[in-house]
Design a protein around this motif. Structure first.
Motif, PDB file in Angstrom:
ATOM      1  N   TYR A 169       0.824  -1.211   0.000  1.00 51.85           N
ATOM      2  CA  TYR A 169       0.000   0.000   0.000  1.00 51.85           C
ATOM      3  C   TYR A 169       0.862   1.267   0.000  1.00 51.85           C
ATOM      4  O   TYR A 169       0.571   2.232  -0.717  1.00 51.85           O
ATOM      5  CB  TYR A 169      -0.961  -0.012   1.192  1.00 51.85           C
ATOM      6  CG  TYR A 169      -1.892   1.176   1.197  1.00 51.85           C
ATOM      7  CD1 TYR A 169      -2.909   1.286   0.248  1.00 51.85           C
ATOM      8  CD2 TYR A 169      -1.746   2.206   2.115  1.00 51.85           C
ATOM      9  CE1 TYR A 169      -3.752   2.387   0.224  1.00 51.85           C
ATOM     10  CE2 TYR A 169      -2.586   3.308   2.101  1.00 51.85           C
ATOM     11  CZ  TYR A 169      -3.586   3.389   1.158  1.00 51.85           C
ATOM     12  OH  TYR A 169      -4.425   4.488   1.134  1.00 51.85           O
TER      13      TYR A 169
ATOM     14  N   VAL B  90      -0.920   9.480   4.265  1.00 48.63           N
ATOM     15  CA  VAL B  90      -1.633   8.496   5.095  1.00 48.63           C
ATOM     16  C   VAL B  90      -1.579   8.919   6.559  1.00 48.63           C
ATOM     17  O   VAL B  90      -0.502   9.025   7.143  1.00 48.63           O
ATOM     18  CB  VAL B  90      -1.031   7.089   4.938  1.00 48.63           C
ATOM     19  CG1 VAL B  90      -1.758   6.096   5.838  1.00 48.63           C
ATOM     20  CG2 VAL B  90      -1.084   6.637   3.489  1.00 48.63           C
TER      21      VAL B  90
ATOM     22  N   LEU C  79      -3.673   3.918   9.267  1.00 51.45           N
ATOM     23  CA  LEU C  79      -3.779   2.723   8.433  1.00 51.45           C
ATOM     24  C   LEU C  79      -4.229   1.555   9.310  1.00 51.45           C
ATOM     25  O   LEU C  79      -3.662   1.325  10.380  1.00 51.45           O
ATOM     26  CB  LEU C  79      -2.403   2.422   7.829  1.00 51.45           C
ATOM     27  CG  LEU C  79      -2.364   1.602   6.541  1.00 51.45           C
ATOM     28  CD1 LEU C  79      -3.075   2.329   5.422  1.00 51.45           C
ATOM     29  CD2 LEU C  79      -0.908   1.346   6.137  1.00 51.45           C
TER      30      LEU C  79
ATOM     31  N   SER D 215      -7.775   3.108   5.183  1.00 53.48           N
ATOM     32  CA  SER D 215      -6.798   4.181   5.259  1.00 53.48           C
ATOM     33  C   SER D 215      -7.513   5.507   5.438  1.00 53.48           C
ATOM     34  O   SER D 215      -8.514   5.782   4.768  1.00 53.48           O
ATOM     35  CB  SER D 215      -5.964   4.192   3.971  1.00 53.48           C
ATOM     36  OG  SER D 215      -5.067   5.268   3.954  1.00 53.48           O
TER      37      SER D 215
END
Lengths: 128, 128
Positions: free
Chosen positions: A10, A63, A66, A75
């Motif tokens: 990710y 981000v 998470l 997220s």
């Protein structure tokens, strides 16, 4: 794929977006990807992202939180950016706004197959 | 607390909301709970929920997708309901609308300590 491995994939996906490196998007996104229940496919998903960067020249994905439980990631993304004209039907006209996106991803064979995204439009309205 | 245990606590919390059983809300929500960066505290959190049910008499919380990584949970909630007048600044006036909420929770000692919620206001607007 364990939590740390999926989180790493990710992070590489987010780096790909921020670099606008569309040539490698297919490493992270499935050919038949769905976004908010629409089957976009990889070309449609790329178009959506390119449109986002066209509307918001200084767009960067950050981000904030998470949550990883394979095959899913959730997220919370934070944006501080200046859409040049309209965004989500709101007239921004270059003002800098800060807002979050809470988004879920379902992975299949290490690629994003389904996305359920909600952008905090009310927070943007409060800043206008 | 492992994934299954935390998910079970969350399911009990959702059942508490749907039963509007405010006398046991403190089992699930910390005294100093924060919601979207506002320190509401347990009484303020209860007031927020009571206001939600006053505005939306047929309100029910339905979990569509759950991602669990202690101490966090991310939940996609689905609502099919009929706000009697205004909701999120929109004039609903009893129409039935369907929308999602993507919400993150941080737990501390098995209680919700922080919440980051985004409701899909744009989806509601599309139905009006």
């Amino acid at each position: 794929m364990n939590n740390a491995e999926l989180a790493s994939v990710y992070e590489d996906y987010i780096a790909c977006l921020n670099a606008q490196d569309w040539t490698i998007l297919g490493r992270f996104v499935a050919d038949d990807v769905e976004h908010n229940s629409s089957v976009l496919g990889l070309p449609g998903y790329r178009n959506m992202l390119e449109d986002n960067f066209a509307e918001i020249p200084d767009l960067q994905f950050s981000v904030e939180l998470l949550v990883v439980e394979p095959p899913h990631i959730a997220s919370r993304l934070r944006f501080n950016c200046s859409p040049s004209a309209n965004f989500l039907g709101l007239r921004i006209n270059g003002r800098t706004v800060s807002f979050a996106e809470n988004v879920f991803y379902e992975f299949r064979e290490a690629k994003i197959a389904r996305v359920w995204s909600v952008i905090d439009k009310a927070a943007i309205e409060d800043q206008l």
